[in-house]
Design a protein around this motif. Structure first.
Motif, short mmCIF file in Angstrom:
data_model
loop_
_atom_site.label_atom_id
_atom_site.label_comp_id
_atom_site.label_asym_id
_atom_site.label_seq_id
_atom_site.Cartn_x
_atom_site.Cartn_y
_atom_site.Cartn_z
N ILE A 116 -18.58 12.18 -1.85
CA ILE A 116 -19.93 12.73 -1.98
C ILE A 116 -20.46 13.23 -0.64
O ILE A 116 -21.05 14.31 -0.55
CB ILE A 116 -20.88 11.67 -2.58
N LEU A 117 -20.26 12.45 0.42
CA LEU A 117 -20.90 12.74 1.69
C LEU A 117 -20.03 13.52 2.67
O LEU A 117 -20.54 14.20 3.56
CB LEU A 117 -21.34 11.44 2.37
N ALA A 118 -18.70 13.44 2.50
CA ALA A 118 -17.82 14.06 3.49
C ALA A 118 -16.81 15.03 2.87
O ALA A 118 -15.87 15.44 3.55
CB ALA A 118 -17.07 12.97 4.28
N ASP A 119 -17.00 15.34 1.59
CA ASP A 119 -16.17 16.35 0.91
C ASP A 119 -14.67 16.02 1.00
O ASP A 119 -13.85 16.88 1.32
CB ASP A 119 -16.44 17.73 1.50
N GLY A 120 -14.32 14.80 0.70
CA GLY A 120 -12.91 14.44 0.71
C GLY A 120 -12.73 13.02 1.21
O GLY A 120 -13.71 12.37 1.57
N PRO A 121 -11.50 12.55 1.22
CA PRO A 121 -10.26 13.20 0.83
C PRO A 121 -10.09 13.25 -0.69
O PRO A 121 -10.85 12.62 -1.41
CB PRO A 121 -9.19 12.28 1.45
N ASP A 122 -9.06 13.98 -1.15
CA ASP A 122 -8.80 13.99 -2.58
C ASP A 122 -8.10 12.69 -2.98
O ASP A 122 -7.70 11.89 -2.13
CB ASP A 122 -7.98 15.21 -2.99
N ARG A 123 -7.97 12.49 -4.28
CA ARG A 123 -7.45 11.21 -4.78
C ARG A 123 -6.02 10.96 -4.32
O ARG A 123 -5.66 9.84 -3.93
CB ARG A 123 -7.54 11.14 -6.30
N ALA A 124 -5.18 11.98 -4.35
CA ALA A 124 -3.78 11.80 -3.96
C ALA A 124 -3.67 11.35 -2.51
O ALA A 124 -2.87 10.46 -2.18
CB ALA A 124 -3.01 13.11 -4.18
N THR A 125 -4.46 11.94 -1.64
CA THR A 125 -4.43 11.57 -0.22
C THR A 125 -4.92 10.14 -0.04
O THR A 125 -4.32 9.35 0.70
CB THR A 125 -5.31 12.54 0.59
N TYR A 126 -5.99 9.81 -0.72
CA TYR A 126 -6.55 8.45 -0.60
C TYR A 126 -5.56 7.42 -1.12
O TYR A 126 -5.35 6.37 -0.51
CB TYR A 126 -7.87 8.38 -1.37
N LEU A 127 -4.93 7.72 -2.26
CA LEU A 127 -3.96 6.79 -2.83
C LEU A 127 -2.75 6.62 -1.92
O LEU A 127 -2.17 5.53 -1.86
CB LEU A 127 -3.51 7.27 -4.21
N ALA A 128 -2.38 7.67 -1.21
CA ALA A 128 -1.29 7.55 -0.25
C ALA A 128 -1.66 6.54 0.83
O ALA A 128 -0.82 5.73 1.27
CB ALA A 128 -0.96 8.91 0.37
N GLY A 129 -2.91 6.56 1.24
CA GLY A 129 -3.37 5.58 2.22
C GLY A 129 -3.39 4.17 1.65
O GLY A 129 -3.00 3.21 2.32
N VAL A 130 -3.84 4.04 0.39
CA VAL A 130 -3.85 2.73 -0.26
C VAL A 130 -2.42 2.21 -0.39
O VAL A 130 -2.16 1.02 -0.14
CB VAL A 130 -4.52 2.81 -1.65
N ARG A 131 -1.49 3.09 -0.75
CA ARG A 131 -0.08 2.68 -0.87
C ARG A 131 0.44 2.15 0.46
O ARG A 131 1.13 1.12 0.51
CB ARG A 131 0.77 3.87 -1.33
N ALA A 132 0.10 2.82 1.54
CA ALA A 132 0.54 2.38 2.86
C ALA A 132 -0.04 1.02 3.22
O ALA A 132 0.64 0.17 3.79
CB ALA A 132 0.16 3.43 3.91
N LEU A 133 -1.31 0.82 2.88
CA LEU A 133 -1.95 -0.47 3.17
C LEU A 133 -1.31 -1.59 2.36
O LEU A 133 -1.08 -2.69 2.87
CB LEU A 133 -3.45 -0.39 2.86
N LEU A 134 -1.03 -1.32 1.08
CA LEU A 134 -0.44 -2.36 0.23
C LEU A 134 0.98 -2.70 0.68
O LEU A 134 1.45 -3.83 0.49
CB LEU A 134 -0.42 -1.89 -1.23
N ALA A 135 1.66 -1.72 1.26
CA ALA A 135 3.04 -1.94 1.69
C ALA A 135 3.13 -2.54 3.10
O ALA A 135 4.21 -2.94 3.53
CB ALA A 135 3.82 -0.63 1.64
N ALA A 136 2.00 -2.57 3.80
CA ALA A 136 2.03 -3.02 5.20
C ALA A 136 2.45 -4.48 5.29
O ALA A 136 2.10 -5.31 4.45
CB ALA A 136 0.65 -2.83 5.83
N THR A 137 3.19 -4.81 6.31
CA THR A 137 3.61 -6.19 6.54
C THR A 137 2.40 -7.00 6.99
O THR A 137 1.69 -6.59 7.92
CB THR A 137 4.69 -6.25 7.62
N PRO A 138 2.14 -8.16 6.37
CA PRO A 138 1.00 -8.98 6.78
C PRO A 138 1.10 -9.37 8.26
O PRO A 138 2.19 -9.63 8.76
CB PRO A 138 1.09 -10.21 5.87
N VAL A 139 -0.04 -9.36 8.93
CA VAL A 139 -0.08 -9.74 10.34
C VAL A 139 -0.49 -11.20 10.43
O VAL A 139 -1.47 -11.63 9.82
CB VAL A 139 -1.10 -8.86 11.10
N ASP A 140 0.27 -11.99 11.17
CA ASP A 140 -0.07 -13.40 11.34
C ASP A 140 -1.34 -13.56 12.13
O ASP A 140 -1.62 -12.76 13.05
CB ASP A 140 1.07 -14.15 12.07
N ASP A 141 -2.12 -14.59 11.78
CA ASP A 141 -3.36 -14.87 12.53
C ASP A 141 -3.01 -15.32 13.95
O ASP A 141 -2.02 -15.97 14.17
CB ASP A 141 -4.17 -15.95 11.82
#
Length: 201
Positions: free
Chosen positions: A176-201
């Motif tokens: 709404i406020l920044a005219d993007g990203p589109d869904r495919a681009t955003y989902l690619a980012g979500v996929r990368a986050l879900l696949a990321a190796t957990p970082v130890d505290d």
């Protein structure tokens, strides 16, 4: 005098709500007066005040429609059998968002509801409860993902669900406020986050 049917009453109420929604989308909550809504609806003053005593009543009713429209979508995603993979679940949630971010979309009203809730305690409580319910659906989604092995056994579903839910308003605010990203681009980012190796505290 003939009795007015329930259908007529419901239709008249909806006519007023539709007029108010158009006014709010066009001019915002604060720049819209009851007279504006009355003129937009094409009804008499008495007819409008019969259903809504004030602009705050209209705002609350519009808010209920705007925010509640996501209820069934999130419940359906959570209850899907077999459980949806997290990325597929997010895709469905964001597909709903895409359908509601256009010029007439309810999510544009939702943004105004957030702002109004900062000054209206009753509306703030409504928003708090609704968003708590939404977050709970994503917690359930995270629990199911842990049960299927998609998430590690030690994953905290409360934390994961809160983070997943946070991605949804994050997406529509950018749409709404920044005219993007589109869904495919955003989902690619979500996929990368879900696949990321957990970082130890």
């Amino acid at each position: 005098m003939p009795r007015v049917s329930d259908e007529h009453l419901a239709a008249r109420r909806q006519q007023i709500l539709d007029a108010a929604r158009r006014c709010f989308l066009r001019d915002g909550f604060h720049n819209t007066s009851m007279q504006d809504v009355i003129a937009e609806a094409g009804l008499s003053v008495g007819a409008v005040y019969r259903y809504f005593r004030s602009k705050n009543d209209l705002i609350t009713s519009i808010a209920e429609t705007a925010i509640s429209s996501a209820d069934q979508v999130f419940v359906d995603i959570t209850a899907h059998d077999p459980p949806l993979p997290l990325l597929a679940a997010m895709d469905r949630a964001l597909t709903f968002v895409d359908g509601q971010t256009g010029p007439d979309g309810v999510l544009r009203i939702a943004v105004q509801v957030w702002s109004e809730s900062l000054r209206d305690p009753a509306l703030a409580e409504f928003v708090r409860q609704k968003y708590t319910d939404f977050r709970h659906q994503f917690v359930i989604l995270a629990k199911r993902a842990r049960e299927t092995g998609e998430l590690p056994a030690g994953a905290d579903p409360e934390a994961t669900g809160a983070a997943l839910f946070g991605l949804v308003p994050g997406y529509f605010m950018q749409r709404i406020l920044a005219d993007g990203p589109d869904r495919a681009t955003y989902l690619a980012g979500v996929r990368a986050l879900l696949a990321a190796t957990p970082v130890d505290d």
